[in-house]
Design a protein around this motif. Structure first.
Motif, PDB file in Angstrom:
ATOM      1  N   ALA A 320     -34.075 -30.191  26.982  1.00 47.81           N
ATOM      2  CA  ALA A 320     -35.328 -29.896  27.157  1.00 47.81           C
ATOM      3  C   ALA A 320     -35.608 -28.438  27.507  1.00 47.81           C
ATOM      4  CB  ALA A 320     -36.208 -30.899  28.081  1.00 47.81           C
ATOM      5  N   LYS A 321     -34.889 -27.820  28.370  1.00 46.95           N
ATOM      6  CA  LYS A 321     -35.139 -26.412  29.077  1.00 46.95           C
ATOM      7  C   LYS A 321     -34.853 -25.599  27.980  1.00 46.95           C
ATOM      8  CE  LYS A 321     -33.608 -23.347  32.904  1.00 46.95           C
ATOM      9  NZ  LYS A 321     -35.011 -23.115  33.408  1.00 46.95           N
ATOM     10  N   ALA A 322     -33.691 -25.876  27.287  1.00 52.46           N
ATOM     11  CA  ALA A 322     -33.104 -24.931  26.033  1.00 52.46           C
ATOM     12  C   ALA A 322     -34.242 -24.697  24.832  1.00 52.46           C
ATOM     13  CB  ALA A 322     -31.975 -25.440  25.630  1.00 52.46           C
ATOM     14  N   VAL A 323     -34.848 -26.193  24.670  1.00 53.61           N
ATOM     15  CA  VAL A 323     -35.723 -25.978  23.585  1.00 53.61           C
ATOM     16  C   VAL A 323     -37.036 -25.409  24.104  1.00 53.61           C
ATOM     17  CG1 VAL A 323     -37.276 -27.286  22.401  1.00 53.61           C
ATOM     18  CG2 VAL A 323     -34.871 -28.029  22.640  1.00 53.61           C
ATOM     19  N   MET A 324     -37.524 -25.681  25.310  1.00 50.08           N
ATOM     20  CA  MET A 324     -38.625 -24.710  25.810  1.00 50.08           C
ATOM     21  C   MET A 324     -38.398 -23.342  26.055  1.00 50.08           C
ATOM     22  SD  MET A 324     -40.670 -25.435  29.370  1.00 50.08           S
ATOM     23  CE  MET A 324     -39.623 -24.544  30.422  1.00 50.08           C
ATOM     24  N   ASP A 325     -37.220 -22.862  26.220  1.00 46.04           N
ATOM     25  CA  ASP A 325     -37.058 -21.694  26.156  1.00 46.04           C
ATOM     26  C   ASP A 325     -36.879 -20.845  25.101  1.00 46.04           C
ATOM     27  OD1 ASP A 325     -36.529 -21.475  28.893  1.00 46.04           O
ATOM     28  OD2 ASP A 325     -34.280 -21.652  29.053  1.00 46.04           O
ATOM     29  N   ARG A 326     -36.548 -21.211  23.876  1.00 47.85           N
ATOM     30  CA  ARG A 326     -36.335 -20.666  22.568  1.00 47.85           C
ATOM     31  C   ARG A 326     -37.836 -20.841  21.944  1.00 47.85           C
ATOM     32  NH1 ARG A 326     -31.122 -20.407  20.887  1.00 47.85           N
ATOM     33  NH2 ARG A 326     -29.652 -20.270  22.842  1.00 47.85           N
ATOM     34  N   ALA A 327     -38.592 -21.960  21.910  1.00 45.71           N
ATOM     35  CA  ALA A 327     -39.622 -21.892  21.316  1.00 45.71           C
ATOM     36  C   ALA A 327     -40.823 -21.085  22.076  1.00 45.71           C
ATOM     37  CB  ALA A 327     -40.255 -23.486  21.526  1.00 45.71           C
ATOM     38  N   LEU A 328     -40.978 -21.237  23.441  1.00 41.89           N
ATOM     39  CA  LEU A 328     -41.763 -20.145  24.084  1.00 41.89           C
ATOM     40  C   LEU A 328     -41.452 -18.707  24.073  1.00 41.89           C
ATOM     41  CD1 LEU A 328     -42.798 -22.374  27.380  1.00 41.89           C
ATOM     42  CD2 LEU A 328     -44.143 -22.169  25.191  1.00 41.89           C
ATOM     43  N   GLY A 329     -40.120 -18.552  24.019  1.00 39.88           N
ATOM     44  CA  GLY A 329     -39.746 -17.176  24.044  1.00 39.88           C
ATOM     45  C   GLY A 329     -40.103 -16.593  22.482  1.00 39.88           C
ATOM     46  N   LEU A 330     -39.920 -17.400  21.295  1.00 40.07           N
ATOM     47  CA  LEU A 330     -40.228 -16.927  20.214  1.00 40.07           C
ATOM     48  C   LEU A 330     -41.922 -16.649  20.063  1.00 40.07           C
ATOM     49  CD1 LEU A 330     -37.916 -19.132  17.903  1.00 40.07           C
ATOM     50  CD2 LEU A 330     -38.069 -16.638  17.805  1.00 40.07           C
ATOM     51  N   CYS A 331     -42.450 -17.508  20.589  1.00 47.49           N
ATOM     52  CA  CYS A 331     -44.100 -17.508  20.450  1.00 47.49           C
ATOM     53  C   CYS A 331     -44.494 -16.194  21.492  1.00 47.49           C
ATOM     54  CB  CYS A 331     -44.788 -18.633  21.077  1.00 47.49           C
ATOM     55  SG  CYS A 331     -44.491 -20.008  20.153  1.00 47.49           S
ATOM     56  N   ALA A 332     -43.849 -15.932  22.697  1.00 48.32           N
ATOM     57  CA  ALA A 332     -44.234 -14.912  23.273  1.00 48.32           C
ATOM     58  C   ALA A 332     -43.663 -13.524  22.564  1.00 48.32           C
ATOM     59  CB  ALA A 332     -43.403 -15.041  24.865  1.00 48.32           C
ATOM     60  N   LEU A 333     -42.781 -13.335  21.869  1.00 48.74           N
ATOM     61  CA  LEU A 333     -42.380 -12.346  21.265  1.00 48.74           C
ATOM     62  C   LEU A 333     -43.481 -12.133  20.195  1.00 48.74           C
ATOM     63  CD1 LEU A 333     -38.582 -12.166  20.836  1.00 48.74           C
ATOM     64  CD2 LEU A 333     -40.003 -10.608  22.156  1.00 48.74           C
ATOM     65  N   ALA A 334     -43.688 -12.936  19.613  1.00 50.94           N
ATOM     66  CA  ALA A 334     -44.660 -12.775  18.361  1.00 50.94           C
ATOM     67  C   ALA A 334     -46.207 -12.398  18.835  1.00 50.94           C
ATOM     68  CB  ALA A 334     -45.044 -14.253  17.443  1.00 50.94           C
ATOM     69  N   VAL A 335     -46.584 -12.996  20.116  1.00 55.65           N
ATOM     70  CA  VAL A 335     -47.875 -12.637  20.357  1.00 55.65           C
ATOM     71  C   VAL A 335     -47.742 -11.132  21.076  1.00 55.65           C
ATOM     72  CG1 VAL A 335     -49.524 -13.387  21.895  1.00 55.65           C
ATOM     73  CG2 VAL A 335     -48.651 -15.281  20.553  1.00 55.65           C
ATOM     74  N   LEU A 336     -46.753 -10.943  21.824  1.00 51.10           N
ATOM     75  CA  LEU A 336     -46.904  -9.785  22.666  1.00 51.10           C
ATOM     76  C   LEU A 336     -45.969  -8.691  21.869  1.00 51.10           C
ATOM     77  CD1 LEU A 336     -45.805 -11.153  25.901  1.00 51.10           C
ATOM     78  CD2 LEU A 336     -48.082 -10.584  25.462  1.00 51.10           C
ATOM     79  N   ALA A 337     -45.958  -8.692  20.624  1.00 51.96           N
ATOM     80  CA  ALA A 337     -45.297  -7.631  19.905  1.00 51.96           C
ATOM     81  C   ALA A 337     -46.040  -6.623  19.819  1.00 51.96           C
ATOM     82  CB  ALA A 337     -44.696  -8.117  18.504  1.00 51.96           C
ATOM     83  N   PRO A 338     -47.576  -6.587  19.581  1.00 48.98           N
ATOM     84  CA  PRO A 338     -48.197  -5.321  19.537  1.00 48.98           C
ATOM     85  C   PRO A 338     -48.272  -4.613  20.910  1.00 48.98           C
ATOM     86  CG  PRO A 338     -49.498  -7.333  18.438  1.00 48.98           C
ATOM     87  CD  PRO A 338     -48.152  -7.361  19.232  1.00 48.98           C
ATOM     88  N   VAL A 339     -48.388  -5.223  22.097  1.00 49.33           N
ATOM     89  CA  VAL A 339     -48.235  -5.058  23.364  1.00 49.33           C
ATOM     90  C   VAL A 339     -47.103  -4.145  23.751  1.00 49.33           C
ATOM     91  CG1 VAL A 339     -48.390  -5.357  26.088  1.00 49.33           C
ATOM     92  CG2 VAL A 339     -49.976  -6.786  24.088  1.00 49.33           C
ATOM     93  N   ILE A 340     -45.944  -4.745  23.348  1.00 50.11           N
ATOM     94  CA  ILE A 340     -44.381  -4.086  23.491  1.00 50.11           C
ATOM     95  C   ILE A 340     -44.412  -2.723  22.722  1.00 50.11           C
ATOM     96  CG2 ILE A 340     -42.020  -4.381  23.151  1.00 50.11           C
ATOM     97  CD1 ILE A 340     -42.378  -7.246  23.635  1.00 50.11           C
ATOM     98  N   LEU A 341     -44.803  -2.898  21.437  1.00 55.65           N
ATOM     99  CA  LEU A 341     -44.911  -1.697  20.658  1.00 55.65           C
ATOM    100  C   LEU A 341     -45.789  -0.431  21.272  1.00 55.65           C
ATOM    101  CD1 LEU A 341     -44.673  -3.256  17.273  1.00 55.65           C
ATOM    102  CD2 LEU A 341     -42.655  -2.129  18.438  1.00 55.65           C
ATOM    103  N   THR A 342     -46.831  -0.818  21.537  1.00 60.29           N
ATOM    104  CA  THR A 342     -47.801   0.130  22.201  1.00 60.29           C
ATOM    105  C   THR A 342     -47.586   0.313  23.172  1.00 60.29           C
ATOM    106  OG1 THR A 342     -49.770  -1.148  21.381  1.00 60.29           O
ATOM    107  CG2 THR A 342     -50.396   0.286  22.951  1.00 60.29           C
ATOM    108  N   GLY A 431     -30.475 -16.408  24.055  1.00 66.85           N
ATOM    109  CA  GLY A 431     -29.826 -17.492  24.861  1.00 66.85           C
ATOM    110  C   GLY A 431     -29.017 -16.702  26.093  1.00 66.85           C
ATOM    111  N   ASP A 432     -29.111 -15.329  26.287  1.00 63.99           N
ATOM    112  CA  ASP A 432     -28.392 -14.866  27.592  1.00 63.99           C
ATOM    113  C   ASP A 432     -29.274 -15.322  28.831  1.00 63.99           C
ATOM    114  OD1 ASP A 432     -26.630 -13.385  26.010  1.00 63.99           O
ATOM    115  OD2 ASP A 432     -28.177 -11.842  25.571  1.00 63.99           O
ATOM    116  N   MET A 433     -30.571 -15.512  28.635  1.00 64.13           N
ATOM    117  CA  MET A 433     -31.711 -15.443  29.793  1.00 64.13           C
ATOM    118  C   MET A 433     -32.403 -16.863  29.564  1.00 64.13           C
ATOM    119  SD  MET A 433     -32.854 -11.658  30.713  1.00 64.13           S
ATOM    120  CE  MET A 433     -33.683 -12.312  32.129  1.00 64.13           C
ATOM    121  N   SER A 434     -33.285 -17.286  30.605  1.00 66.02           N
ATOM    122  CA  SER A 434     -33.873 -18.249  30.549  1.00 66.02           C
ATOM    123  C   SER A 434     -35.404 -17.744  31.000  1.00 66.02           C
ATOM    124  CB  SER A 434     -33.783 -19.522  31.364  1.00 66.02           C
ATOM    125  OG  SER A 434     -34.726 -20.625  31.556  1.00 66.02           O
ATOM    126  N   LEU A 435     -36.726 -18.459  30.565  1.00 65.18           N
ATOM    127  CA  LEU A 435     -37.656 -18.138  31.166  1.00 65.18           C
ATOM    128  C   LEU A 435     -37.977 -18.122  32.716  1.00 65.18           C
ATOM    129  CD1 LEU A 435     -39.972 -20.158  28.602  1.00 65.18           C
ATOM    130  CD2 LEU A 435     -39.804 -17.747  28.576  1.00 65.18           C
TER     131      LEU A 435
END
Length: 514
Positions: A320-342, A431-435
């Motif tokens: 459950a932790k692994a699934v939550m990490d990957r799912a929320l990590g992907l969502c965070a990257l998608a949402v925060l990509a403009p912030v990271i690039l700026t 998979g190197d880190m967790s949330l």
């Protein structure tokens, strides 16, 4: 894998013999006696109804009633609004709202979610609300199938999740008010700690550091007290071990905490009989350190009460932790990509060097990995670190400076809002880190660890963690390690969600960030 501990078992004759011969301050009465204790008038009680009139009792009762009312209001309103927006007729809207306003508190009550020891502290009350919300969704679907009631799918797909989230948020806000009162010494449970001097002192010190748990230690009863020589403890010594029930009655005590091994087996059982008549709760401190409730279960076996301690998380929790990490990590990257690039563009335009900073860190089980961050320092920061070690604001192995000269102007803004950490979501997806987890250390830090600190490497390092939301850079090294080890021993998906919420709050306020 489990570790089994015995909770005490002794000879009834031996315990009774010791009980009768221990020193006592007041007239002795057998703990097994059926006679009620005579409450003597003190400044702490007055009359037979004194316990009901005490402020902590009134506060606890009010807290329960308000929580029940909040659950009913949230459930009724949330489901009714969802049904209305889904196109249900007025009668169905009102009936669904009324049914859910009654059903949610009833289900939470059946799950013991309103009991005092389950409220105002720990994740249990949030877990109960989430489980009850699932049953509410099933109830709505059953009503739609078995009755002519109109129940749009929006009620289950939108209304119930909103109800669950709002009920948890309302409880969180309500809990904050309770904790604020407890920090002022209000809404506390009057408590005495009993046992030998050393064990009692440790428990009193620990309880005094966390008043939000609600234990106000007013005194002790010691097994090793002798006439004309009262041992030194942080609070007054009110009597000997044999005096516990009388002290409970005289001082309007609501909780008795047994520390150490001064009482066990039949003596502890007899004390529970006496406290039942005196009107107090019995709590046993078994000496386990930093163990969450979910890891302990009681198994009656052969007349013994065995405590079974979980020492390895089950595979389903790790999945459950692994699934939550990957799912929320992907969502965070998608949402925060403009912030990271700026932010990366701002770093690149304001100081020479790359926008991103890579560094080798130590991960789970001591394996090296490359961590990604937005560069917040000048290019020569690593070389200058050795020159600044003597000026570090952190203690232990952690290097921190409130006014680090290596940090760029843009880097100060990135650090203030933790924006430099955002590329680590890429490490989470890989998979190197967790949330959530301990801070990823440098190899030179790991080489300086003593034995216990190596336990930090039993789990994946995290973008945030328990010590970060408990003070971040403001915490001393030993306290940060203690919190990391607590997380390693007791982590759960619910704890991770709580830490993520607290991280958001800490980032917004900037607490401990530099």
């Amino acid at each position: 894998m489990f570790m089994t501990l015995t909770a005490g078992h002794g000879s009834e004759q031996t315990d009774a013999w010791l009980e009768r011969r221990r020193p006592a301050k007041f007239p002795r009465r057998s703990w097994a006696s059926p006679e009620p204790f005579v409450r003597r008038a003190t400044e702490h009680n007055s009359g037979d109804d004194a316990l009901r009139a005490l402020p902590w009792v009134r506060s606890a009762t009010a807290y329960q009633r308000i929580t029940v009312g909040l659950d009913a209001l949230v459930a009724g309103t949330g489901v009714a609004v969802a049904a209305l927006l889904g196109g249900a007729d007025r009668g169905s809207v009102l009936l669904l709202g009324a049914v859910c306003a009654v059903a949610l508190p009833a289900i939470v009550g059946l799950m013991r979610g309103y009991e005092r020891h389950n409220m105002g502290d720990g994740p249990d009350e949030f877990q109960v609300v989430l489980r009850a919300s699932v049953l509410i969704a099933g109830l709505v679907m059953a009503l739609a199938y078995l009755t002519p009631l109109t129940a749009p799918r929006e009620v289950v797909l939108v209304g119930v999740p909103v109800v669950a989230a709002t009920a948890c948020a309302a409880r969180y806000v309500h809990r904050r008010f309770l904790h604020a009162k407890r920090n002022r010494g209000q809404a506390m449970m009057r408590t005495i700690v009993v046992g030998d001097t050393a064990s009692v002192t440790d428990v009193v010190d620990d309880l005094s550091l966390a008043p939000y748990h609600g234990y106000l230690v007013i005194g002790t009863c010691l097994s090793d007290v002798v006439p004309d020589a009262v041992p030194a403890v942080p609070v007054p010594t009110l009597g000997a071990l044999a005096d516990v029930p009388q002290v409970v009655s005289d001082y309007a005590v609501s909780v008795v905490v047994v520390a150490g091994n001064a009482l066990s087996g039949q003596a502890l059982r007899r004390l529970s009989w006496a406290l039942r008549r005196a009107g107090a709760e019995l709590v046993v401190a078994p000496g386990l350190v930093e163990v969450a409730q979910e890891r302990v279960s009681v198994h009656p076996t052969a007349g013994l009460s065995l405590l079974r301690l979980e020492i390895e998380p089950p595979r389903r929790r790790m999945l459950a932790k692994a699934v939550m990490d990957r799912a929320l990590g992907l969502c965070a990257l998608a949402v925060l990509a403009p912030v990271i690039l700026t932010a990366a563009l701002a770093v690149r335009l304001t100081s020479p060097g790359p926008a991103f900073y890579r560094q080798t860190r130590v991960g789970v089980d001591g394996r090296d990995f490359t961590i990604w961050k937005l560069r917040s320092m000048y290019r020569d920061a690593d070389r200058r670190r050795a020159e600044l070690l003597a000026r570090s604001d952190g203690d232990g192995l952690l290097f921190k400076m409130a006014h680090d000269p290596r940090v760029t102007p843009v880097g100060r803004v990135l650090r203030r809002f933790s924006l430099d950490e955002l590329p680590q979501f890429f490490n989470v997806v890989r998979g190197d880190m967790s949330l959530v987890g301990p801070r990823p250390p440098l190899r030179e830090e790991v080489l300086a660890y003593h034995d216990a600190v190596h336990q930090r490497l039993r789990v994946k390092p995290g973008i945030t963690g328990l010590w970060q939301v408990s003070g971040r850079s403001d915490l001393p090294w030993d306290e940060a390690i203690r919190l990391d080890l607590r997380y390693v021993d007791n982590w759960s998906v619910t704890m991770d969600l709580m830490i993520l919420w607290k991280t958001f709050r800490a980032v917004v306020t900037g607490a401990g960030a530099y």
